[in-house]
Design a protein around this motif. Sequence first.
Motif, short mmCIF file in Angstrom:
data_model
loop_
_atom_site.label_atom_id
_atom_site.label_comp_id
_atom_site.label_asym_id
_atom_site.label_seq_id
_atom_site.Cartn_x
_atom_site.Cartn_y
_atom_site.Cartn_z
N SER A 92 -24.40 15.65 10.54
CA SER A 92 -23.50 16.45 9.63
C SER A 92 -23.80 17.61 10.52
N THR A 93 -23.22 18.88 9.90
CA THR A 93 -24.09 19.99 10.74
C THR A 93 -22.77 21.21 10.02
N ARG A 94 -23.15 22.51 10.14
CA ARG A 94 -22.13 23.35 9.39
C ARG A 94 -21.41 24.69 10.57
N VAL A 95 -20.29 25.29 9.64
CA VAL A 95 -18.93 25.74 10.40
C VAL A 95 -19.04 27.16 9.44
N ILE A 96 -19.53 27.69 9.83
CA ILE A 96 -19.48 29.46 9.50
C ILE A 96 -18.81 30.51 9.77
N GLY A 97 -17.70 31.12 8.79
CA GLY A 97 -16.81 32.49 9.47
C GLY A 97 -17.09 33.12 8.63
N ARG A 98 -17.76 34.05 10.19
CA ARG A 98 -17.77 35.42 9.59
C ARG A 98 -16.99 36.15 8.62
N GLU A 99 -17.26 37.35 8.82
CA GLU A 99 -16.99 38.34 7.56
C GLU A 99 -15.71 39.50 8.53
N SER A 100 -14.49 39.23 7.28
CA SER A 100 -13.26 40.28 7.97
C SER A 100 -13.70 41.00 9.18
N VAL A 101 -13.07 41.62 10.29
CA VAL A 101 -13.02 42.94 10.27
C VAL A 101 -12.36 43.77 9.28
N ASP A 102 -12.99 44.77 9.37
CA ASP A 102 -12.73 45.97 7.97
C ASP A 102 -11.89 46.79 8.44
N ILE A 103 -10.57 47.17 8.54
CA ILE A 103 -10.38 48.07 9.43
C ILE A 103 -9.56 49.18 8.22
N GLN A 104 -9.74 50.54 7.82
CA GLN A 104 -9.90 50.85 6.08
C GLN A 104 -9.06 52.73 7.41
N TRP A 105 -7.60 52.63 6.88
CA TRP A 105 -7.09 54.16 6.96
C TRP A 105 -7.68 55.26 5.57
N ASP A 106 -8.07 55.97 6.27
CA ASP A 106 -7.84 56.65 5.05
C ASP A 106 -6.49 57.17 4.55
N THR A 107 -5.44 57.33 5.34
CA THR A 107 -4.47 58.00 3.30
C THR A 107 -3.38 55.75 3.93
N ASN A 108 -2.62 56.25 3.18
CA ASN A 108 -1.58 55.43 2.45
C ASN A 108 -0.16 55.29 2.62
N ASP A 109 -0.18 56.75 3.53
CA ASP A 109 0.82 57.98 3.47
C ASP A 109 1.99 57.24 5.10
N LEU A 110 3.19 56.77 5.22
CA LEU A 110 3.65 56.31 5.64
C LEU A 110 4.60 57.05 6.96
N GLU A 111 4.12 58.71 5.97
CA GLU A 111 5.22 59.65 7.17
C GLU A 111 3.70 61.23 6.49
N ILE A 112 3.94 61.58 7.94
CA ILE A 112 2.53 62.18 7.91
C ILE A 112 2.87 63.56 8.49
N CYS A 113 2.41 64.53 8.40
CA CYS A 113 2.74 66.26 9.43
C CYS A 113 2.12 66.12 10.56
#
Length: 265
Positions: A92-113
């Motif tokens: 037996s052995t074990r395989v572990i998946g690291r935490e996902s790459v967490d990309i978060q933008w500071d805006t949810n807008d689809l339109e900006i100025c």
Amino acid sequence: RYFVRANYAGCHATDYLDVHFTIPDFDLGPERVVCPGENVSFNITGFTSGEQFTWTPGNVTGNLLNIAPQAGDTLDISLTITDQLGCSATRSTRVIGRESVDIQWDTNDLEICFGQAIRNTTVMYRYPWSLDGIDIPGETNSFIYPQVSGIYTLTAWTSNGCQGSYSRAITVNPLPVVSLSNQVACPNMPAEFILPGFATYSWHDGSTGDRITVNTPGDVSVTVTNSQGCQATGTATFSWHNWANGSMFAFDRDMSACVGNSVTI
């Protein structure tokens, strides 16, 4: 080694039997920690006599197993090999998946100025940006000021070397163009500044209409918002003509001329 010895009527005989006890010998290696979705391959070699392979999880058969853990997965991997004699061994052995790459933008807008930044708010390492699938030269910070509309993609790496990307279609709206001209009026006369065509107005005195009447000299400023919600500010100056001490105009010294001759003033 086993043997049997027989005695009969003073005679004896001996026979030998060599017995070898074997079980499949193999190793799955140490525990592995990998990035989300990264493939881990187990390839067990050295068995050529029709052995049976049973992997878990998945009940996969054969000497090869490929597995790709997702973020946060902890997978206990085991393999049982059974030879032709029915002897078996399990490792037996074990395989572990690291935490996902967490990309978060500071805006949810689809339109900006125009001039507005998009920022990644999580701590990552290396931040190349691309526009419509093409890398943007020099844009390697955690933020970007989009110049044109398109699909913006940020690719980032964690300290463990795991990579992730996030994309969004962004529309970049232009800023309003504010044109205020300086005005000069006669002393004690007002001036009117008119600026039509915008959604909202905020003048320096708190007025909110598309025009303002100014009664005293000074600076005039207004911040306007267009229909896309983008803002810009314009400034101008209002002043009175200064007629004191003849600064507006003045005649030269008195002049005399003969009747019928012309005089230039």
